[in-house]
Scaffold this motif. Structure first.
Motif, PDB file in Angstrom:
ATOM      1  N   ASP A  67      -5.845   2.454  -5.043  1.00 31.15           N
ATOM      2  CA  ASP A  67      -7.041   2.101  -5.801  1.00 31.15           C
ATOM      3  C   ASP A  67      -7.186   0.581  -5.789  1.00 31.15           C
ATOM      4  O   ASP A  67      -6.245  -0.141  -6.114  1.00 31.15           O
ATOM      5  N   ASP A  68      -8.357   0.082  -5.411  1.00 30.69           N
ATOM      6  CA  ASP A  68      -8.577  -1.366  -5.343  1.00 30.69           C
ATOM      7  C   ASP A  68      -8.395  -2.041  -6.684  1.00 30.69           C
ATOM      8  O   ASP A  68      -8.133  -3.250  -6.756  1.00 30.69           O
ATOM      9  N   GLU A  69      -8.538  -1.284  -7.763  1.00 27.96           N
ATOM     10  CA  GLU A  69      -8.393  -1.848  -9.107  1.00 27.96           C
ATOM     11  C   GLU A  69      -6.960  -1.743  -9.617  1.00 27.96           C
ATOM     12  O   GLU A  69      -6.689  -2.101 -10.768  1.00 27.96           O
ATOM     13  N   ASN A  70      -6.050  -1.259  -8.796  1.00 26.92           N
ATOM     14  CA  ASN A  70      -4.679  -1.026  -9.261  1.00 26.92           C
ATOM     15  C   ASN A  70      -3.690  -1.546  -8.216  1.00 26.92           C
ATOM     16  O   ASN A  70      -2.909  -0.798  -7.657  1.00 26.92           O
ATOM     17  N   GLU A  71      -3.759  -2.849  -7.975  1.00 31.84           N
ATOM     18  CA  GLU A  71      -2.901  -3.449  -6.958  1.00 31.84           C
ATOM     19  C   GLU A  71      -1.446  -3.456  -7.413  1.00 31.84           C
ATOM     20  O   GLU A  71      -1.145  -3.553  -8.600  1.00 31.84           O
ATOM     21  N   ARG A  72      -0.554  -3.363  -6.449  1.00 33.65           N
ATOM     22  CA  ARG A  72       0.883  -3.441  -6.716  1.00 33.65           C
ATOM     23  C   ARG A  72       1.557  -4.105  -5.529  1.00 33.65           C
ATOM     24  O   ARG A  72       0.993  -4.160  -4.426  1.00 33.65           O
ATOM     25  N   GLY A  73       2.738  -4.594  -5.761  1.00 33.99           N
ATOM     26  CA  GLY A  73       3.449  -5.230  -4.662  1.00 33.99           C
ATOM     27  C   GLY A  73       4.673  -5.985  -5.135  1.00 33.99           C
ATOM     28  O   GLY A  73       5.290  -5.634  -6.146  1.00 33.99           O
ATOM     29  N   LEU A  74       4.994  -7.031  -4.385  1.00 34.22           N
ATOM     30  CA  LEU A  74       6.216  -7.798  -4.631  1.00 34.22           C
ATOM     31  C   LEU A  74       5.880  -9.284  -4.662  1.00 34.22           C
ATOM     32  O   LEU A  74       5.200  -9.794  -3.774  1.00 34.22           O
ATOM     33  N   LEU A  75       6.358  -9.966  -5.711  1.00 36.26           N
ATOM     34  CA  LEU A  75       6.324 -11.426  -5.749  1.00 36.26           C
ATOM     35  C   LEU A  75       7.648 -11.903  -5.172  1.00 36.26           C
ATOM     36  O   LEU A  75       8.702 -11.715  -5.767  1.00 36.26           O
ATOM     37  N   PHE A  76       7.582 -12.496  -4.005  1.00 37.11           N
ATOM     38  CA  PHE A  76       8.765 -12.818  -3.206  1.00 37.11           C
ATOM     39  C   PHE A  76       9.026 -14.320  -3.245  1.00 37.11           C
ATOM     40  O   PHE A  76       8.101 -15.128  -3.122  1.00 37.11           O
TER      41      PHE A  76
ATOM     42  N   LEU B 153       0.858  -1.189   0.000  1.00 42.28           N
ATOM     43  CA  LEU B 153       0.000   0.000   0.000  1.00 42.28           C
ATOM     44  C   LEU B 153       0.894   1.239   0.000  1.00 42.28           C
ATOM     45  O   LEU B 153       1.146   1.858   1.032  1.00 42.28           O
ATOM     46  N   VAL B 154       1.373   1.597  -1.159  1.00 44.36           N
ATOM     47  CA  VAL B 154       2.375   2.663  -1.290  1.00 44.36           C
ATOM     48  C   VAL B 154       1.831   4.036  -0.912  1.00 44.36           C
ATOM     49  O   VAL B 154       2.463   4.760  -0.123  1.00 44.36           O
ATOM     50  N   PRO B 155       0.679   4.481  -1.428  1.00 45.02           N
ATOM     51  CA  PRO B 155       0.185   5.808  -1.022  1.00 45.02           C
ATOM     52  C   PRO B 155      -0.045   5.911   0.479  1.00 45.02           C
ATOM     53  O   PRO B 155       0.221   6.956   1.089  1.00 45.02           O
ATOM     54  N   GLU B 156      -0.543   4.830   1.092  1.00 43.38           N
ATOM     55  CA  GLU B 156      -0.787   4.841   2.528  1.00 43.38           C
ATOM     56  C   GLU B 156       0.530   4.938   3.311  1.00 43.38           C
ATOM     57  O   GLU B 156       0.593   5.613   4.351  1.00 43.38           O
ATOM     58  N   PHE B 157       1.573   4.278   2.811  1.00 39.57           N
ATOM     59  CA  PHE B 157       2.880   4.359   3.458  1.00 39.57           C
ATOM     60  C   PHE B 157       3.431   5.779   3.382  1.00 39.57           C
ATOM     61  O   PHE B 157       3.931   6.331   4.376  1.00 39.57           O
TER      62      PHE B 157
ATOM     63  N   ILE C 133      10.327  -9.736  -7.354  1.00 43.30           N
ATOM     64  CA  ILE C 133      10.057  -8.941  -8.550  1.00 43.30           C
ATOM     65  C   ILE C 133       8.756  -8.173  -8.319  1.00 43.30           C
ATOM     66  O   ILE C 133       7.783  -8.718  -7.777  1.00 43.30           O
ATOM     67  N   THR C 134       8.765  -6.898  -8.676  1.00 39.26           N
ATOM     68  CA  THR C 134       7.586  -6.072  -8.442  1.00 39.26           C
ATOM     69  C   THR C 134       6.500  -6.377  -9.471  1.00 39.26           C
ATOM     70  O   THR C 134       6.771  -6.846 -10.566  1.00 39.26           O
ATOM     71  N   TYR C 135       5.259  -6.092  -9.105  1.00 36.38           N
ATOM     72  CA  TYR C 135       4.146  -6.191 -10.042  1.00 36.38           C
ATOM     73  C   TYR C 135       3.217  -4.986  -9.844  1.00 36.38           C
ATOM     74  O   TYR C 135       3.242  -4.337  -8.795  1.00 36.38           O
ATOM     75  N   GLY C 136       2.431  -4.711 -10.850  1.00 33.42           N
ATOM     76  CA  GLY C 136       1.502  -3.584 -10.782  1.00 33.42           C
ATOM     77  C   GLY C 136       2.104  -2.307 -11.346  1.00 33.42           C
ATOM     78  O   GLY C 136       3.309  -2.192 -11.549  1.00 33.42           O
ATOM     79  N   ASP C 137       1.238  -1.337 -11.582  1.00 27.55           N
ATOM     80  CA  ASP C 137       1.654  -0.058 -12.152  1.00 27.55           C
ATOM     81  C   ASP C 137       2.168   0.887 -11.070  1.00 27.55           C
ATOM     82  O   ASP C 137       1.962   0.678  -9.880  1.00 27.55           O
TER      83      ASP C 137
END
Length: 267
Positions: free
Chosen positions: A146-155, A31-35, A129-133
């Motif tokens: 945005d719930d429709e724009n998930e992002r994160g890390l595949l670890f 949750l990048v914006p929240e961070f 490796i990161t995923y999402g926009d």
């Protein structure tokens, strides 16, 4: 220990598992914006942080243990401009009874305590490796993902024993407020705190928090934490060696074939 069947591996795997490794896969939503909102709201609460020309980045570095470009805060707690330090691993958190440079519960210190332990036995090899926009302007303005724009890390990580590798790191270290051990008299009765990045809190655990350097001895600064990394699921796998793939796992079975079914059984 990363590979099965070598000195230090106590699991007693079958002979064909030699040089194989257990792989853990995790989908870690971020949750990048929240961070970033949390950094903005909390960086000004602590003298040690708000005096820095970039207080939000300073707080983020304290939580992570490294600056955004990779510079370890243990080597350079106030500045990240030396390119020679961007990939440095030559540090050990000495003196271990202080956290003036790197908080005891910073993510990198939690997951690899170095001199905080006499023997760093829980070793893994990890990649991601990161995923999402990228965060959109709308998300930045709303300070919410945005719930429709998930992002994160595949670890993924590898070890010869998941129980003493990934599982141990996440439960006994990252999610334990009192690890690294023997720090209470330097940081207070609540201990170093939970790993702000990957620590997981169960209902019976204390609230998420971390002790921060404040120039006092013992330190008094403590920051209540939100949650910005969501464990979305994953799986455990075994990755055999090339020799096992080319030999044992593709050879004829080492057990007798089943007898053919009778006509009655087929019906």
């Amino acid at each position: 220990m990363i590979f099965c069947g070598h000195e230090g591996d106590q699991m007693g795997q079958p002979e064909w598992a030699l040089d194989g490794s257990f792989m853990v896969f995790r989908d870690l939503q971020q949750l990048v914006p929240e961070f970033e909102k949390f950094l903005e709201e909390n960086a000004g609460k602590f003298e040690e942080i708000k005096r820095h020309p970039r207080p939000q980045e300073k707080l983020a570095a304290f939580l992570m243990g490294r600056w955004k470009n990779g510079t370890p805060v243990d080597l350079s707690p106030h500045d990240d401009s030396d390119p020679a330090l961007h990939k440095s691993n030559n540090f050990d958190y000495q003196p271990i009874h202080k956290h003036d440079k790197c908080p005891f519960a910073a993510h990198t210190r939690k997951m690899r305590p170095r001199a905080d332990l006499d023997h760093d036995h829980a070793v893994i090899i990890r990649r991601g490796i990161t995923y999402g926009d990228e965060v959109t302007p709308e998300e930045k303005a709303a300070k919410k993902s945005d719930d429709e724009n998930e992002r994160g890390l595949l670890f993924v990580c590898y070890q010869s024993d998941i129980r003493n590798g990934f599982n141990f790191l996440t439960t006994r270290w990252a999610s334990n407020h009192h690890f690294p051990d023997r720090k209470t008299k330097f940081v207070g009765e609540h201990g170093p705190g939970i790993d702000a990045i990957v620590g997981q809190r169960l209902s019976h655990h204390p609230p998420r928090s971390i002790g921060l350097p404040d120039g006092k001895d013992p330190t008094e600064a403590r920051l209540d934490l939100d949650r910005w990394v969501i464990h979305r699921g994953g799986e455990y796998f075994f990755t055999p060696s090339i020799e096992a793939l080319q030999g044992y796992l593709t050879d004829t079975p080492d057990y007798p074939p089943l007898p053919p079914l009778s006509r009655e059984a087929k019906l």
